[in-house]
Design a protein around this motif. Structure first.
Motif, PDB file in Angstrom:
ATOM      1  N   ASP A 205     -15.761 -27.723  14.756  1.00  0.00           N
ATOM      2  CA  ASP A 205     -14.718 -26.915  15.396  1.00  0.00           C
ATOM      3  C   ASP A 205     -14.759 -27.082  16.906  1.00  0.00           C
ATOM      4  O   ASP A 205     -13.710 -27.209  17.564  1.00  0.00           O
ATOM      5  CB  ASP A 205     -14.898 -25.435  15.030  1.00  0.00           C
ATOM      6  CG  ASP A 205     -14.572 -25.157  13.559  1.00  0.00           C
ATOM      7  OD1 ASP A 205     -13.928 -26.018  12.931  1.00  0.00           O
ATOM      8  OD2 ASP A 205     -14.969 -24.086  13.062  1.00  0.00           O
ATOM      9  N   ARG A 206     -15.955 -27.118  17.457  1.00  0.00           N
ATOM     10  CA  ARG A 206     -16.111 -27.231  18.914  1.00  0.00           C
ATOM     11  C   ARG A 206     -15.681 -28.613  19.411  1.00  0.00           C
ATOM     12  O   ARG A 206     -15.101 -28.751  20.493  1.00  0.00           O
ATOM     13  CB  ARG A 206     -17.570 -26.954  19.292  1.00  0.00           C
ATOM     14  CG  ARG A 206     -17.816 -26.888  20.798  1.00  0.00           C
ATOM     15  CD  ARG A 206     -19.208 -26.379  21.123  1.00  0.00           C
ATOM     16  NE  ARG A 206     -20.270 -27.258  20.682  1.00  0.00           N
ATOM     17  CZ  ARG A 206     -21.163 -26.960  19.752  1.00  0.00           C
ATOM     18  NH1 ARG A 206     -21.114 -25.794  19.131  1.00  0.00           N
ATOM     19  NH2 ARG A 206     -22.104 -27.833  19.412  1.00  0.00           N
ATOM     20  N   GLN A 207     -15.973 -29.649  18.638  1.00  0.00           N
ATOM     21  CA  GLN A 207     -15.702 -31.015  19.086  1.00  0.00           C
ATOM     22  C   GLN A 207     -14.357 -31.548  18.591  1.00  0.00           C
ATOM     23  O   GLN A 207     -13.989 -32.691  18.904  1.00  0.00           O
ATOM     24  CB  GLN A 207     -16.847 -31.942  18.640  1.00  0.00           C
ATOM     25  CG  GLN A 207     -18.174 -31.573  19.305  1.00  0.00           C
ATOM     26  CD  GLN A 207     -19.326 -32.516  18.976  1.00  0.00           C
ATOM     27  OE1 GLN A 207     -20.456 -32.255  19.332  1.00  0.00           O
ATOM     28  NE2 GLN A 207     -19.052 -33.621  18.306  1.00  0.00           N
ATOM     29  N   GLY A 208     -13.655 -30.738  17.809  1.00  0.00           N
ATOM     30  CA  GLY A 208     -12.312 -31.142  17.372  1.00  0.00           C
ATOM     31  C   GLY A 208     -12.298 -32.096  16.196  1.00  0.00           C
ATOM     32  O   GLY A 208     -11.342 -32.861  16.022  1.00  0.00           O
ATOM     33  N   TYR A 209     -13.335 -32.042  15.355  1.00  0.00           N
ATOM     34  CA  TYR A 209     -13.384 -32.893  14.176  1.00  0.00           C
ATOM     35  C   TYR A 209     -12.885 -32.109  12.961  1.00  0.00           C
ATOM     36  O   TYR A 209     -13.002 -30.886  12.910  1.00  0.00           O
ATOM     37  CB  TYR A 209     -14.811 -33.373  13.895  1.00  0.00           C
ATOM     38  CG  TYR A 209     -15.497 -34.055  15.050  1.00  0.00           C
ATOM     39  CD1 TYR A 209     -14.766 -34.726  16.040  1.00  0.00           C
ATOM     40  CD2 TYR A 209     -16.888 -34.047  15.168  1.00  0.00           C
ATOM     41  CE1 TYR A 209     -15.404 -35.357  17.102  1.00  0.00           C
ATOM     42  CE2 TYR A 209     -17.528 -34.681  16.222  1.00  0.00           C
ATOM     43  CZ  TYR A 209     -16.789 -35.327  17.192  1.00  0.00           C
ATOM     44  OH  TYR A 209     -17.423 -35.936  18.236  1.00  0.00           O
TER      45      TYR A 209
END
Length: 324
Positions: A205-209
């Motif tokens: 979620d944090r890295q946009g995956y």
């Protein structure tokens, strides 16, 4: 028919997942299938039930027993002949004798045709090698719609097995964090048995995956991907089957021989044993993907050629013969 198999945080989910493929194919042939599984940490009993199959926790009489379990051998099989007329064994290791009527080992090794010669009875039917891959319908459909791959590595698929006991996914996510937006899209897949799945979801979620847990659309993700970072085992052949170039990290003893041989054949990049695979190993791999794209896509083409079949899942007819 009873299928004896297990899943756990230590065993992983691969045995149960391929047995579900077998069960669904036999169900289409009007075979009643029951799963015999133990309630281990990380079991998939609830998942098997959600897929529509009854589960039991002890021996019962059945026309056929199908066993997919590394801890079961000839002694157990002889003891359980009192419950069944026919026994089918799914194996990868060829490291113990079996008392069975049919053995299926889908792995491709230099001696795949002879390695059970001293381990099964003379009458045992032997279905050996990649001709007998156990493939879900989604993979068969994906192969029919084979993707035209270009030489650009933009979409990465990460799947290190259902339980990922050596925490390879976390290592890979740390490596990917060093590449910013270098890759267009990242899919990360885990199973319910992965004890770090919540942490993995937070990182994704944090890295946009895109994060996926215990899915039934893996073939679609493989079709979209340009490269997969994976573990050894049966998913190696699934990646080959749809022509997806990939790397394999060896996370269990049963994966070592097939991973090394697939690497020798050019069908996978073998990163070696997990103890020696670090975050930097995955960083180096990701750097190479950008510099060796033509070579990487050749891996997918070799995988396709190794898994050519005259027709999908030919083992179905052989199992059905035992039931008639």
């Amino acid at each position: 028919m009873i299928i004896r198999t297990d899943a756990s945080t230590n065993i992983g989910s691969g045995h149960v997942m391929r047995c579900l493929t077998i069960a669904k194919n036999l169900e289409k042939q009007n075979v009643d299938v029951i799963f015999w599984m133990k309630d281990l940490p990380g079991h998939l009993i609830n998942y098997v039930q959600q897929e529509g199959f009854e589960t039991i926790n002890r021996a019962e009489k059945a026309e056929l027993y199908l066993i997919d379990h590394y801890n079961i051998d000839e002694e157990w099989e002889k003891d359980h002949r009192q419950y069944t007329d026919k026994i089918v064994v799914i194996d990868d290791l060829a490291n113990r004798p079996h008392d069975c009527d049919l053995i299926l080992d889908q792995n491709f090794l230099p001696n795949f045709e002879s390695r059970y010669d001293e381990l099964v009875p003379k009458h045992c039917i032997r279905l050996l090698g990649p001709k007998y891959l156990i493939m879900r319908d989604e993979f068969i459909e994906a192969r029919l719609k084979e993707k035209e791959r270009n030489n650009h590595i933009e979409r990465i698929l990460v799947f290190m097995g259902g339980s990922d006991p050596t925490d390879e996914t976390i290592k890979i996510l740390k490596a990917l964090s060093q590449f910013g937006n270098s890759f267009e899209h990242i899919d990360v897949v885990v199973g319910n048995g992965n004890i770090n799945k919540e942490e993995i979801k937070r990182i994704c979620d944090r890295q946009g995956y895109d994060y996926h847990c215990q899915i039934d659309y893996m073939a679609k993700l493989m079709q979209k991907a340009d490269f997969s970072i994976g573990a050894g085992g049966s998913t190696t052949w699934e990646r080959c089957y749809v022509g997806l170039p990939s790397s394999s990290t060896i996370v269990a003893e049963n994966q070592a021989l097939t991973t090394k041989y697939a690497h020798e054949l050019g069908a996978v990049l073998d990163l070696g044993w997990h103890e020696k695979v670090t975050v930097e190993t995955y960083v180096d791999l990701l750097l190479k993907l950008k510099n060796r794209e033509v070579e990487v896509n050749q891996i997918g083409r070799i995988g396709l050629s190794l898994t050519e079949n005259t027709f999908p899942n030919p083992w179905i007819d052989e199992v059905m013969e035992l039931l008639t």
